[in-house]
Write a protein that holds these residues in place. Sequence first.
Motif, PDB file in Angstrom:
ATOM      1  N   HIS A 107     -42.807 -32.828  51.590  1.00 16.38           N
ATOM      2  CA  HIS A 107     -43.499 -31.731  50.920  1.00 16.38           C
ATOM      3  C   HIS A 107     -42.683 -30.439  50.934  1.00 16.38           C
ATOM      4  CE1 HIS A 107     -46.926 -29.349  49.621  1.00 16.38           C
ATOM      5  NE2 HIS A 107     -46.939 -28.644  50.724  1.00 16.38           N
ATOM      6  N   HIS A 137     -42.544 -28.297  53.528  1.00 20.28           N
ATOM      7  CA  HIS A 137     -42.983 -27.505  54.677  1.00 20.28           C
ATOM      8  C   HIS A 137     -44.224 -28.147  55.288  1.00 20.28           C
ATOM      9  CE1 HIS A 137     -45.334 -25.441  51.320  1.00 20.28           C
ATOM     10  NE2 HIS A 137     -46.299 -25.871  52.121  1.00 20.28           N
ATOM     11  N   CYS A 179     -47.884 -27.545  56.493  1.00 19.82           N
ATOM     12  CA  CYS A 179     -48.942 -26.577  56.241  1.00 19.82           C
ATOM     13  C   CYS A 179     -50.279 -27.229  56.571  1.00 19.82           C
ATOM     14  CB  CYS A 179     -48.905 -26.127  54.774  1.00 19.82           C
ATOM     15  SG  CYS A 179     -49.110 -27.491  53.616  1.00 19.82           S
ATOM     16  N   GLN A 224     -51.044 -30.383  54.749  1.00 18.81           N
ATOM     17  CA  GLN A 224     -50.403 -31.620  55.213  1.00 18.81           C
ATOM     18  C   GLN A 224     -51.206 -32.260  56.334  1.00 18.81           C
ATOM     19  OE1 GLN A 224     -47.558 -32.696  53.437  1.00 18.81           O
ATOM     20  NE2 GLN A 224     -48.508 -31.000  52.348  1.00 18.81           N
ATOM     21  N   CYS A 239     -51.417 -29.242  48.198  1.00 18.88           N
ATOM     22  CA  CYS A 239     -50.634 -29.713  49.347  1.00 18.88           C
ATOM     23  C   CYS A 239     -51.094 -31.052  49.915  1.00 18.88           C
ATOM     24  CB  CYS A 239     -50.678 -28.668  50.461  1.00 18.88           C
ATOM     25  SG  CYS A 239     -49.822 -27.135  50.051  1.00 18.88           S
TER      26      CYS A 239
HETATM   27 ZN   LIG Z   1     -48.172 -27.060  51.545  1.00 24.96          ZN
END
Ligand SMILES: [Zn+2]
Length: 142
Positions: free
Chosen positions: A15, A17, A19, A22, A58
């Motif tokens: 992805h 990063h 976050c 995730q 995300c």
């Molecule tokens: Zn994200």
Amino acid sequence: MKTLEEYLSDAAAAHGHLCAGQVLGVRMAMLGLHKLGLEEPQGKDRKRIVTFVEIDRCATDAVMVVTGCRLGKRALKFRDWGKVAATFVDIETGKAVRIAAKESSKAAAKNLHPEITDKNQQQMLAYREMPTSSCSSPSGCM
Ligand SMILES: [Zn+2]
């Protein structure tokens, strides 16, 4: 199935990063597959999983990492309903389970870790720790 930590590091790499999304996506997918008894999404269960995601944010990337479902392989279906939710289908048994993040998760994260001022950090930690719950509401729970 890998551990939460292993999937989180895979998800962060895929992805770009790590976050809160995730963490949510990984936990939703792990829970969904577990409920279906599909413990080897990258192994023997690879071809029997189809996932419907309801948001293009995300968490969806993380769901793809855990399930191995891809749009280009026709195993990932996108329904733009704006919900942080996904339905995991076992096409061999015809069983399906929908996992959704509760609307109250953000407020719960705040209650759990009021000492963390950064919202993303606060949610990332809280979403790792929060218990899952099952409910009979048609909108589902997590
Ligand atoms: Zn994200």
